[in-house]
Structures are given as C-alpha cells and as structure tokens.
Design a protein around this motif. Structure first.
Motif, PDB file in Angstrom:
ATOM      1  N   VAL A  63       0.864  -1.177   0.000  1.00  0.00           N
ATOM      2  CA  VAL A  63       0.000   0.000   0.000  1.00  0.00           C
ATOM      3  C   VAL A  63       0.901   1.228   0.000  1.00  0.00           C
ATOM      4  O   VAL A  63       1.617   1.483   0.958  1.00  0.00           O
ATOM      5  N   SER A  85       0.609  -5.161  -5.670  1.00  0.00           N
ATOM      6  CA  SER A  85      -0.065  -3.873  -5.831  1.00  0.00           C
ATOM      7  C   SER A  85       0.813  -2.694  -5.471  1.00  0.00           C
ATOM      8  O   SER A  85       1.831  -2.838  -4.784  1.00  0.00           O
ATOM      9  N   SER A  87      -0.211   1.773  -4.686  1.00  0.00           N
ATOM     10  CA  SER A  87      -1.326   2.716  -4.599  1.00  0.00           C
ATOM     11  C   SER A  87      -0.817   4.129  -4.359  1.00  0.00           C
ATOM     12  O   SER A  87       0.326   4.336  -3.948  1.00  0.00           O
ATOM     13  N   PHE A  92      -5.425   2.467  -6.804  1.00  0.00           N
ATOM     14  CA  PHE A  92      -4.417   1.412  -6.733  1.00  0.00           C
ATOM     15  C   PHE A  92      -4.412   0.572  -7.996  1.00  0.00           C
ATOM     16  O   PHE A  92      -5.421   0.475  -8.709  1.00  0.00           O
ATOM     17  N   TYR A  94      -3.390  -3.363  -9.428  1.00  0.00           N
ATOM     18  CA  TYR A  94      -3.306  -4.732  -8.923  1.00  0.00           C
ATOM     19  C   TYR A  94      -2.982  -5.668 -10.066  1.00  0.00           C
ATOM     20  O   TYR A  94      -3.640  -5.642 -11.112  1.00  0.00           O
ATOM     21  N   ILE A 137      -8.361  -1.527  -1.680  1.00  0.00           N
ATOM     22  CA  ILE A 137      -7.183  -2.374  -1.889  1.00  0.00           C
ATOM     23  C   ILE A 137      -7.098  -3.487  -0.850  1.00  0.00           C
ATOM     24  O   ILE A 137      -6.563  -4.567  -1.118  1.00  0.00           O
ATOM     25  N   PHE A 138      -7.663  -3.252   0.342  1.00  0.00           N
ATOM     26  CA  PHE A 138      -7.565  -4.245   1.408  1.00  0.00           C
ATOM     27  C   PHE A 138      -8.513  -5.429   1.210  1.00  0.00           C
ATOM     28  O   PHE A 138      -8.497  -6.373   1.995  1.00  0.00           O
ATOM     29  N   CYS A 145       0.808  -7.948   4.271  1.00  0.00           N
ATOM     30  CA  CYS A 145       0.423  -6.591   3.898  1.00  0.00           C
ATOM     31  C   CYS A 145       1.497  -5.618   4.376  1.00  0.00           C
ATOM     32  O   CYS A 145       1.943  -5.682   5.526  1.00  0.00           O
ATOM     33  N   PRO A 147       1.814  -1.690   4.610  1.00  0.00           N
ATOM     34  CA  PRO A 147       1.365  -0.302   4.481  1.00  0.00           C
ATOM     35  C   PRO A 147       2.565   0.645   4.502  1.00  0.00           C
ATOM     36  O   PRO A 147       3.282   0.719   5.501  1.00  0.00           O
ATOM     37  N   GLN A 153      -2.838   4.331   8.388  1.00  0.00           N
ATOM     38  CA  GLN A 153      -3.425   3.888   7.128  1.00  0.00           C
ATOM     39  C   GLN A 153      -4.236   2.615   7.317  1.00  0.00           C
ATOM     40  O   GLN A 153      -5.204   2.365   6.606  1.00  0.00           O
ATOM     41  N   GLU A 158      -9.619  -2.401   8.263  1.00  0.00           N
ATOM     42  CA  GLU A 158      -8.666  -3.002   7.338  1.00  0.00           C
ATOM     43  C   GLU A 158      -8.098  -4.308   7.886  1.00  0.00           C
ATOM     44  O   GLU A 158      -7.910  -5.278   7.138  1.00  0.00           O
TER      45      GLU A 158
END
Length: 264
Positions: A63, A85, A87, A92, A94, A137-138, A145, A147, A153, A158
């Motif tokens: 992210v 991904s 963003s 974003f 993907y 995006i989540f 993940c 961030p 964020q 999320e």
C-alpha cells in the motif's frame, strides 16, 4: 529505572515515531536510497524465519508507491515473493499474477521520471487492474500486507478484511502506518506485526555502515536488531511483542549511555 521500564511496558504499544536504533552517520552522510525498503524486507524475512517459514512465494500487498514501497518490492522479488499492488491518492493498481522486475521498472519510470499517478500504469500493462476487483485495496487476498503510506493507514476495518482473507502478517513500511487500535486487533486475530520502530531502521543502519555497507551488511544488521528486540521482549515478559521489545531495547541503550556519563 526499573520502575520506569515497567511503566514503559504498559504504554509502549501505542508509542509512535520513535526510531529506537537511530545512530549518527559515521562515514557517509547520505544513506542508500533503497535501504529503508530493503530493510523492511529483511526484517520480514527474519520474522518468517523465526516461524520456520520464508518469503518465497508469499503474495504481498503493498500500500503506497513511494521510494520505500518500490524498494521494498524490489527486495521482495529477490526473496522470491510476489508483490501484488501499488497505490497512491488516485487509487491502486493490482496485478493478479504479481509485479515482476520489468513491470516494477515501468512503475519506477512513471513515478520518478513523469511524476504521474500510479493509474498511468494500466496504459503500459494489459493485465493490470485499476481500483478492481473492488474500490478497496484491502479486499485483495494476500499473505502479507505492507502499508507504506500515511500514518494510521490501517485501522480496525482493514485488519478485519486482511485477517478474513487469510493474511498472516502486517509489516509497517511507513511510520505508524497501523493505528494503535488496529495493533491490538492484529494481536487478537493472531497475525504477526512488524512495527516501523524496528522495521524502518534501514536508513540509520546504512548511515552507520557508511561506505562499508552493502546489502549483505544491511541484512546482517537487521537480523541482529530483530534478535535483540525479540530477546528483550522475552526478558520483560512481553514475548513475541516486537513493539515492546524494540522500544525497551532502545530505552535501555539510551539509559546505559546516560549512566556511562554519570546520570542517575
């Protein structure tokens, strides 16, 4: 001092923006630009290895699309992981089958040379999706993940989405990218968590190593810091908590320096 340490263990999970292993430049005033992102990847590898796992084959949701995010993606590829991904404030992109090195180079050109939004990437890729399969995006299933953008964020909502989709860990690639409330929920849901106070020490490490520091040296120092944070957390009955372990280790370093100068 012990009383202060005990108080710290009760409050440490909500501390923000404290680089616990910060050090002054020794040989080089300018760290390598990849060091912060590379460091995040190295720390993630350490976390997985301690669980008898590895980055290879892990589907990674990134992210953000700044320099840290893109350097992270580069090192994840070298570990055999699969970045999915990037963003920015415009949305974003993907890639269901992953972003390879050639695609990453295209994204670097879009962001560095043209200063364009990440959405421009879909013009160069026939397989990329923009703000799909949903507007969040989540919602994308992933193993890990990262961030790498704004503070807080990642919040409770999320974390719930990530955990429900099978995510095994959240590793900060930006200062306090995960809210305090979300940190607690991450722990409750059984996900591993890499706090920025530990994972984002790459810049300080690179500055300290100076001209001697290549990626192997960065990796070795990340491993040392990770092990120190883990050992300190266990010593102070916070086993497995890198937030507590990292911050307490940093506190002890500062306290020892103060004592050596005669402070009480």
């Amino acid at each position: 001092m012990i009383d202060l340490i005990n108080k710290t263990t009760n409050r440490v999970s909500c501390l923000h923006n404290i680089n616990i292993f910060e050090s002054s430049p020794i040989l080089s005033p300018t760290p390598k630009k990849q060091a912060p992102g590379f460091g995040v990847a190295h720390f993630t590898n350490e976390m997985l290895q301690s669980r008898n796992d590895a980055l290879e084959g892990k589907r990674c949701l990134i992210v953000g699309s700044g320099k840290v995010a893109r350097a992270l993606a580069e090192k994840l590829l070298q570990y055999g992981a699969i970045p999915l991904s990037f963003s920015d404030s415009g949305g974003f992109v993907y890639e269901a089958d992953g972003i390879d090195l050639a695609k990453l180079e295209t994204i670097n050109k879009i962001k560095d040379e043209r200063g364009a939004r990440i959405g421009r990437y879909i013009i160069a890729s026939a397989t990329a999706q923009f703000n799909e399969p949903s507007n969040d995006i989540f919602d994308i299933p992933c193993d890990l993940c990262f961030p790498c953008g704004a503070m807080k964020q990642v919040d409770d909502e999320e974390v719930i989405k990530l955990a429900d989709n099978g995510c095994m860990g959240v590793i900060e690639g930006g200062p306090s990218a995960v809210s305090c409330s979300a940190r607690k929920l991450i722990k409750k849901r059984g996900l591993m968590f890499g706090p920025s106070t530990v994972t984002m020490t790459g810049t300080a490490i690179a500055e300290s190593l100076g001209k001697k520091g290549g990626d192997d040296a960065l990796k070795a120092e990340c491993s040392r810091i990770y092990q120190e944070a883990v050992a300190t957390a266990q010593e102070f009955n916070q086993r497995g908590d890198l937030v507590s372990g990292g911050n307490i280790a940093g506190f002890l370093r500062v306290a020892n320096v103060m004592l050596s100068h005669g402070a009480v």
